[in-house]
Design a protein around this motif. Structure first.
Motif, mmCIF file in Angstrom:
data_model
loop_
_atom_site.group_PDB
_atom_site.id
_atom_site.type_symbol
_atom_site.label_atom_id
_atom_site.label_comp_id
_atom_site.label_asym_id
_atom_site.label_seq_id
_atom_site.Cartn_x
_atom_site.Cartn_y
_atom_site.Cartn_z
ATOM 1 N N GLU A 1 0.823 -1.205 0.000
ATOM 2 C CA GLU A 1 0.000 0.000 0.000
ATOM 3 C C GLU A 1 0.859 1.258 0.000
ATOM 4 O O GLU A 1 0.593 2.214 -0.729
ATOM 5 N N LEU A 2 1.904 1.262 0.809
ATOM 6 C CA LEU A 2 2.778 2.429 0.902
ATOM 7 C C LEU A 2 3.482 2.713 -0.428
ATOM 8 O O LEU A 2 3.614 3.858 -0.846
ATOM 9 N N LEU A 3 3.941 1.653 -1.092
ATOM 10 C CA LEU A 3 4.692 1.828 -2.331
ATOM 11 C C LEU A 3 3.792 2.007 -3.549
ATOM 12 O O LEU A 3 4.268 2.413 -4.610
ATOM 13 N N GLY A 4 2.519 1.683 -3.421
ATOM 14 C CA GLY A 4 1.614 1.826 -4.554
ATOM 15 C C GLY A 4 1.768 0.735 -5.588
ATOM 16 O O GLY A 4 1.514 0.962 -6.779
ATOM 17 N N HIS A 5 2.173 -0.473 -5.150
ATOM 18 C CA HIS A 5 2.284 -1.597 -6.076
ATOM 19 C C HIS A 5 0.897 -2.125 -6.430
ATOM 20 O O HIS A 5 0.031 -2.264 -5.551
ATOM 21 N N ALA A 6 0.702 -2.436 -7.697
ATOM 22 C CA ALA A 6 -0.593 -2.958 -8.130
ATOM 23 C C ALA A 6 -0.827 -4.375 -7.627
ATOM 24 O O ALA A 6 -1.959 -4.767 -7.346
ATOM 25 N N THR A 7 0.240 -5.166 -7.519
ATOM 26 C CA THR A 7 0.113 -6.549 -7.077
ATOM 27 C C THR A 7 1.091 -6.832 -5.949
ATOM 28 O O THR A 7 2.159 -6.211 -5.858
ATOM 29 N N LEU A 8 0.733 -7.804 -5.130
ATOM 30 C CA LEU A 8 1.606 -8.196 -4.021
ATOM 31 C C LEU A 8 2.876 -8.866 -4.525
ATOM 32 O O LEU A 8 3.910 -8.842 -3.854
#
Length: 328
Positions: A295-302
């Motif tokens: 969430e912090l990094l704004g990644h679309a996928t885990l």
């Protein structure tokens, strides 16, 4: 790539223009991503039409229209395009990226009626080798911030700016484009968070700590007003300004990070993305869970965030090898 694009047949050039507008306006991709996608499509169409950068085209007559632009494009041509690049020494990572770009393009072309079928759906490219990103050790990150703080103590506007952006990059792990896109109003000192506009126009809220808060306040109080006077109001909302008073660009940020990290003994050479890697790694090493870091990094996928768990495991193995009496 600019020369190759200019040398494409008119129908292919118009198709590239339309696709670029789709990426930029409809999908809201960053300028860097749009350039990469368009560059790969230009390479593909250049191969399909036998066009070289010098402007020589195989064949004298070009049929008109979109059908002509993609005439003959099938999975065989896509594979031949990738094979030619493989022979030229292109890396597996680049080949994988270009194959993905081709699949995105052909899917769009099929969806908007430029192709009857989608040949990219049958294209398989080699998986890229996933390399572990270089990161700073926590003590090296501390040295970087101390050196930057010493420069800011002189109260020079540029030094204040550089210290603030280094602190914010490391504190939040934001991308360099996200950092440069920040406005003054995106900073909430009361909650110590910034509002970030990420990839695909997605907004997220990212917290920062006390050191970054102090650096930002010093920059906004004593540094930014000096540089803002030089712009005549052209960058009135931008959080970070260049020496001419306009919004700071990613190239300048890369230079600041490169120079700063270069002053830290034993640190690997890196740019802003290296600080992003470092922030993620140190968060996980400090006990943060993957979902929070995603969430912090704004990644679309885990799956993207999970790359950093490999970094942490490798570091733990190195510590074990150095420290445990039965490691060897």
């Amino acid at each position: 790539m600019v020369r190759l694009r200019a040398a494409l047949p008119a129908s292919a050039g118009e198709l590239v223009d339309e696709y670029e507008r789709h990426l930029r306006l409809e999908r809201g991709l960053s300028a860097h991503t749009v350039r990469a996608y368009v560059g790969d499509v230009v390479s593909l169409l250049g191969f399909l039409h036998g066009v070289e950068a010098a402007g020589k085209t195989v064949g004298d007559d070009e049929p008109a229209g979109d059908v002509a632009a993609l005439a003959g494009l099938d999975v065989g041509e896509l594979r031949a395009w990738l094979a030619e690049q493989h022979k030229a020494g292109v890396s597996r990572t680049t080949l994988s990226r270009r194959a993905a770009a081709a699949r995105t393009f052909t899917a769009w072309a099929r969806r908007v009626g430029k192709l009857e079928q989608d040949p990219g759906s049958r294209l398989v490219a080699p998986r890229p080798h996933r390399t572990l990103p270089g990161v700073l050790r926590p003590e090296q990150a501390e040295q970087l911030m101390k050196a930057s703080s010493a420069g800011a103590a002189e109260r020079d506007p540029v030094a204040l700016r550089d210290h603030a952006l280094l602190e914010l990059l490391y504190a939040t792990g934001v991308r360099v484009a996200e950092l440069c896109g920040l406005d003054v109003g995106d900073v909430e000192f009361g909650r110590r968070v910034i509002r970030v506009l990420g990839k695909g126009g997605k907004e997220r809220t990212v917290p920062f700590g006390v050191p970054a808060e102090k650096a930002l306040r010093s920059w906004l109080d004593d540094g930014r007003p000096v540089l803002a006077e030089r712009a005549g109001g052209e960058a009135a909302e931008a959080l970070f300004l260049g020496v001419r008073g306009r919004r700071l660009d990613p190239r300048s940020v890369r230079r600041v990070v490169h120079d700063g990290v270069g002053s830290v003994h034993g640190a690997v050479d890196m740019g802003p993305h290296g600080l992003r890697h470092s922030a993620a790694t140190h968060l996980l090493e400090g006990g943060a869970d993957l979902r929070s870091v995603q969430e912090l990094l704004g990644h679309a996928t885990l799956a993207t965030t999970q790359l950093y768990t490999h970094v942490t495991v490798e570091r733990l193995k190195a510590i074990h090898d150095r420290s445990h009496p039965r490691a060897r």
